[in-house]
Enzyme design. Sequence first.
Site, short mmCIF file in Angstrom:
data_model
loop_
_atom_site.label_atom_id
_atom_site.label_comp_id
_atom_site.label_asym_id
_atom_site.label_seq_id
_atom_site.Cartn_x
_atom_site.Cartn_y
_atom_site.Cartn_z
N HIS A 497 0.95 -1.29 0.36
CA HIS A 497 -0.05 -0.45 0.18
C HIS A 497 0.84 1.32 -0.34
O HIS A 497 0.82 1.89 0.58
CB HIS A 497 -1.15 -0.23 1.33
CG HIS A 497 -1.60 -1.05 0.92
ND1 HIS A 497 -2.30 -1.35 2.93
CD2 HIS A 497 -2.18 -2.16 0.24
CE1 HIS A 497 -3.44 -2.43 2.13
NE2 HIS A 497 -2.94 -3.25 1.01
N LEU A 498 1.72 0.99 -0.85
CA LEU A 498 2.78 2.78 -1.20
C LEU A 498 1.87 3.82 -1.31
O LEU A 498 1.78 3.96 -2.10
CB LEU A 498 3.61 2.15 -1.97
CG LEU A 498 3.68 0.66 -2.77
CD1 LEU A 498 5.38 0.90 -3.34
CD2 LEU A 498 4.64 0.61 -0.63
#
Length: 566
Positions: A497-498
């Site tokens: 989940h960058l």
Amino acid sequence: MRAPALEAKQSTRHHWEESTGGRKVAVDVFDYVIVGAGAAGSVLANRLSEDLGVTVCVLEAGPPDRNPYIHIPAGFIKTLFDPGVTWQFKTEPGPNTGGRAIATTQGRTLGGGSSINGLIYNRGQPGDFNNWAQRGNRGWGYDDVLPYFRRSEGRIGFGGEARGREGNIPVTDMDWFNPVSEAFIKGVMGLGIPRNPDYNSGHQEGVGYYQRVIRNGRRISAARGYLHPAMKRPNLEVRTNARAEAVLLEGRRAVGVRYIQRRGGEGRVVRARREVILSSGTANTARLLQVSGIGPAALLQRIGVPVLHELPGVGENFRDHYASRFVMRARPGVETLNELSKGLRLGGQILRWAARRPSILATCVSHVHVFWKSFEGLDQPDLQCVFTPGSYAEGKVYVLDDYPGVTAGAWQHRPESSGWVRARSADVFEDPEIQPNYLTHPDDQRVHLAGMRLLRRFLNTPELAPFLETETLPGKDVQTDDELLDFARRNGSTTYHLVGTSRMGPRTDPTAVVSDELLVHGLEGLRVADASIMPHITSSNTYATTLMIAEKAADLIRGRSLAAAA
């Protein structure tokens, strides 16, 4: 007589030769150039090309999405490790990851991450977006963005006014169930946590089954939902295997993109009459800005790139969710994914999937969610917990173990630890330096510990006792805070989940990269629209929010406001 749309396309596109870096390169002109055909780029390509009077070019570094495993939901286990359709990025080793480099794989094909992710649809909490607005980002509060969530979603099943029914991405409920999952839910409810039938309604707290982006047993990526339908239009051109080398500036205005299709190959240029839009994802967007001369001056000088526009926040504010997972062995005779994924049983599941019947091949990566609080007194959940009726091998993310069991994981919704993404050189074929600095903030350690202790409670309820035998990871000998944190550091992993490296914020914020209209501060004709603009990470997986960002970006570019019309 030519069709009006075709004539419009031909009248707005030209071709000539121009010298760049001493080389002659072919140049095409479009109204909009989008870099990246992932979730955000697919949405933008569709929405902008709705106007047949403009031309749109999309550059995608990866190949077309023809890999069959992309379209089989369980195939993400194959594509996640396939360099043909992914960027095989890794983090830098750090003291809070036991000196490990952690794989942070990102999609590199049409659809991007939406073609390889775990298929979970999760919007987050209203407070996430109200917090964005409170940081000075006008038009990004929950009431402002809700219409864009609704526009992107084609909800099939239960849901109230907050849900969309006509959108491009179908969102469905689980249709394959395992008795162990239901026992897990009942056990969590026995601890006082309510069952929540729709965590995407604006009320997240509770336990239940995940909603997913699957229809008729097939993954519906952003490429399938948005890009492929739009590719039938004559004013949209998608170029695959086209790796962007630089955003081209003339003074303070972005005028195009230089790209290359293989290392050492001939460069090409596409020019943009109106805008260049970067939708390459949190790691690649930051890197592309930096190698284009846009970013922190000291970094650009270090990698040998002329400083064309100093912007200190490019690549900073990087955040990700860091998860720890517990595994328990199932009792003899209990059927889990481990047995169903082998031999004749797997053959039966394949036949069921081919007949479009419920099957393990058409499930998302995690089956059950728990959104809950690390400590009493909190207004909203600050933890996300997941459960899967299958045991994953130690140190091998999403690879099923040889023995039957279950896996539960937990991560903090809104970590305070932040890091960076930095280009190592001007060569876009060299992976960037990615340092998340997981668990460096004391509050993150405290919340993470609370999450791990909750997992133990969830896995040891009376309802689960008939199904489960013993904890194999981390094991019952790991009990103290120090022991649990040591386990988290040695075994925890990314959730992919960058976010945050092109942070949205007012010009007065020295760390901000784009305005609340997603325009890069100090430049003209250059916009960023992907997960990198998030001012802070959301209480959720990031796919649904990325779709929303791109839907809103399309209206900002076109000078429209869906929220005002809603």
